[in-house]
Write an enzyme that holds these catalytic residues in place. Structure first.
Site, mmCIF file in Angstrom:
data_model
loop_
_atom_site.group_PDB
_atom_site.id
_atom_site.type_symbol
_atom_site.label_atom_id
_atom_site.label_comp_id
_atom_site.label_asym_id
_atom_site.label_seq_id
_atom_site.Cartn_x
_atom_site.Cartn_y
_atom_site.Cartn_z
ATOM 1 N N GLU A 26 -3.882 -3.766 2.713
ATOM 2 C CA GLU A 26 -5.284 -3.663 2.234
ATOM 3 C C GLU A 26 -6.136 -4.782 2.574
ATOM 4 O OE1 GLU A 26 -6.131 -2.289 -1.728
ATOM 5 O OE2 GLU A 26 -6.222 -0.342 -1.051
ATOM 6 N N HIS A 48 22.035 -0.244 6.364
ATOM 7 C CA HIS A 48 22.661 0.842 6.911
ATOM 8 C C HIS A 48 21.731 2.126 7.115
ATOM 9 C CE1 HIS A 48 26.479 -0.284 5.228
ATOM 10 N NE2 HIS A 48 25.708 -1.024 4.301
ATOM 11 N N LYS A 107 -11.729 9.336 0.568
ATOM 12 C CA LYS A 107 -11.967 9.846 -0.638
ATOM 13 C C LYS A 107 -12.917 10.915 -0.615
ATOM 14 C CE LYS A 107 -10.517 5.550 -2.749
ATOM 15 N NZ LYS A 107 -10.882 4.584 -3.669
HETATM 16 O O1 F6P Z 1 -8.447 3.228 -3.275
HETATM 17 C C1 F6P Z 1 -7.623 1.633 -2.978
HETATM 18 C C2 F6P Z 1 -7.956 1.136 -4.491
HETATM 19 O O2 F6P Z 1 -9.208 0.954 -4.604
HETATM 20 C C3 F6P Z 1 -7.253 -0.200 -4.543
HETATM 21 O O3 F6P Z 1 -7.810 -1.237 -3.827
HETATM 22 C C4 F6P Z 1 -6.968 -0.130 -5.952
HETATM 23 O O4 F6P Z 1 -5.788 -1.007 -6.252
HETATM 24 C C5 F6P Z 1 -6.617 1.330 -6.358
HETATM 25 O O5 F6P Z 1 -7.518 1.922 -5.465
HETATM 26 C C6 F6P Z 1 -6.997 1.630 -7.535
HETATM 27 O O6 F6P Z 1 -8.096 1.255 -8.255
HETATM 28 P P1 F6P Z 1 -8.598 1.450 -9.608
HETATM 29 O O7 F6P Z 1 -7.803 0.405 -10.420
HETATM 30 O O8 F6P Z 1 -9.973 1.134 -9.513
HETATM 31 O O9 F6P Z 1 -8.300 2.701 -10.188
#
Ligand code: F6P
Length: 551
Positions: free
Chosen positions: A357, A388, A507
């Protein structure tokens, strides 16, 4: 100008022509002091790079590349809180989260080290109330089960540390079970809710943004479960059964978590760098606040090593440059993380997020598409289990893979002889595998008599990180080692490791698709998506009319 046209890059490229023809077994034969010349250490940790496909000259050239990219100045900029995340206009100050109390660091006129310790103290007080059984459920029951609901950085770091340090649970935390729920489909939560008693269960909703749908969906299901089981109003349930850990207090509050039940951190803490903040609350609940501070102290120790050591003896720098060599000059694009210690079972998943990421990007800080490779594909498994499963490919496949072997030298000193022997067995396997991957079957005199399908070519490079033992400090050092490695790589590649725009669009599309599940007109979608929706509709009876348009 791209880094690829720098003199340092070109020198490495030229050097690589020859290196591509050489074999690690010959390097060992030609360089008797190879281990001592290519291994490096701090007090608790040894980094052996001698099984890499490189020479001392390579390390020298790589350090020149780091200097070309002004690495020392960038390291200073990170620690000083300069804006290193321009796309979000923020510094990346996870190192401030583990600074000792008497240090100071001013950000926009505020001493953020003081803020950090205030927030850690609030977390300690809350942990103490739970450990001392002063925090009670809606009917007065003491809390026995903690469920952390979070995802990504709000899950993987705390989960990994809790699993790694389960032997460090102090007396006051022994009555608590700490669980982790992340998957948006609810399967982890559903399984768990069958086992838990509502009145003695406390949910920690961990979300930096407090807007991640995965987390909010699980949190909603959990709250409904509590309301249904207790018959109590939502207000009472929120007050007794939910703690919010976030950088967005107002969002947590409008979800229903009172401010008094919240722990806060800041937007300059990246999600995947946040386990050191109050996102580490489940760790503090599980291993105790003192041990949590030992974890922070270990990370700070690595910060100091990284900040002050020369580049050619700086462990995160050397680990990063080694990978740069493999990726950009030897064309190796797969990286296996292989801990030989079951306690580190969640380390590969944690590093997958940290590395991919952060550095899985193809646009440089100048806004140009890079003309060089960046982050490789990273995956992993407990090493002895992977033997394995996928080691066949490592030994005899067609892919070059770089490996990180991670293992503590000492374990089970106070346990049975049998367990001590099991650790010896794990150590022997760890060393055997890295030896065979590097040298191939040349270690056996008559290897060339064997049929081709029994041969081992070797020449697969690996690094071994050997810890003195696995404890909170050493784990802190190990994680910070990888964090800084990722940062150094980003400096060489001239990319921003602290944003993650590549996760956003999916998203948006998911939200849009959700509304299409009951629609009878999916004609604006591609035929695959429309066909899959049609299959869902015909299997769930959710279609509004029969006029589906799947091809
Ligand atoms: O969608 C990726 C992300 O933004 C990550 O970078 C982050 O760790 C995760 O989602 C959770 O985000 P949040 O802590 O804002 O729920």
């Amino acid at each position: 100008m791209s880094i690829t046209s720098s003199a340092a890059w070109q020198a490495l490229q030229q050097h690589a022509e020859q290196a591509k023809q050489s074999h690690i077994k010959d390097m060992f034969a030609e360089q008797p002091a190879r281990f001592s010349e290519l291994s490096f250490h701090t007090d608790n940790l040894l980094l052996d790079l001698s099984k890499q496909r490189f020479q001392l000259t390579t390390v020298y050239l790589l350090v020149q590349l780091a200097k070309t990219q002004k690495l020392p100045a960038k390291i200073k900029a990170m620690f000083d809180g300069e804006i290193l995340n321009p796309s979000e206009n923020r510094p990346a100050l996870h190192t401030a989260l583990r600074q000792p109390k008497d240090n100071t660091l001013s950000l926009n006129g505020t001493d953020i080290v003081a803020d950090v310790h205030q927030s850690l103290d609030a977390m300690a007080q809350l942990a103490d109330r739970i450990h001392q059984q002063q925090w009670r459920g809606y009917n007065g029951s003491p809390i026995q089960n903690i469920v952390n609901i979070g995802v990504g950085g709000s899950d993987l770091g705390p989960l990994m540390c809790c699993k790694a340090l389960a032997e460090w649970v102090p007396e006051e935390a022994k009555q608590l079970n700490v669980h982790f729920v992340s998957s948006m489909d609810g399967s982890q939560l559903e399984r768990l809710l069958h086992k838990l008693e509502p009145a003695s269960t406390l949910f920690i909703i961990s979300s930096k943004s407090f807007s991640t749908i995965d987390t909010l969906a699980n949190a909603k299901t959990a709250r409904e479960w509590l309301i249904n089981a207790s018959g109590a109003p939502a207000e009472i349930i929120n007050q007794h059964h939910f703690i919010g850990v976030t950088s967005k207090p107002e969002k947590a509050e409008s979800w229903g978590i009172p401010i008094a039940n919240q722990l806060h951190f800041w937007d300059w803490t990246g999600g995947r760098y946040s386990l050191w903040s109050v996102i580490g609350f489940p760790i503090a609940l599980h291993i105790g606040v003192k041990n949590f501070h030992r974890l922070l102290a270990g990370a700070h120790k690595m910060d100091e090593h990284f900040r002050t050591s020369e580049l050619n003896s700086n462990l995160p720098v050397l680990l990063a440059l080694t990978d740069i060599w493999n990726i950009n000059f030897l064309d190796i694009h797969a990286h296996a993380i292989l801990p030989y210690d079951g306690r580190l079972s969640h380390l590969p998943a944690y590093l997958e997020q940290l590395e991919m990421e952060s550095n899985g990007k193809n646009v440089s800080l100048d806004g140009k598409v890079t003309d060089y490779r960046t982050c490789p594909i990273l995956w992993g498994e407990i090493g002895s289990n992977a033997q394995h499963a996928f080691y066949q490919l490592l030994h005899q496949g067609t892919e070059a893979v770089m490996c990180d072997f991670i293992v503590p030298a000492e374990r089970y000193q106070q346990a049975s002889e049998e367990l001590q022997q099991q650790h010896q067995l794990a150590l022997a396997n760890c060393l055997a595998q890295s030896r065979l991957l590097a040298l191939g079957d040349s270690i056996f005199e008559s290897a060339d008599q064997a049929p081709a399908y029994k041969r081992y070519q070797g020449n697969q490079p690996s690094s071994t990180i050997m810890l003195k033992s696995l404890d909170p400090e050493t784990l802190g050092e190990l994680i910070a080692l990888y964090e800084h490695k990722v940062f150094v790589q980003s400096v060489i590649w001239n990319i921003n490791p602290f944003d993650q725009w590549g996760v956003e669009l999916g998203k948006v599309i998911a939200t849009d698709l959700l509304s299409q599940f009951n629609s009878d007109d999916t004609s604006q979608l591609d035929s695959s998506t429309a066909g899959l929706i049609d299959f869902i509709q015909s299997n769930t009876g959710s279609r509004k009319t029969d006029g589906g348009n799947a091809e």
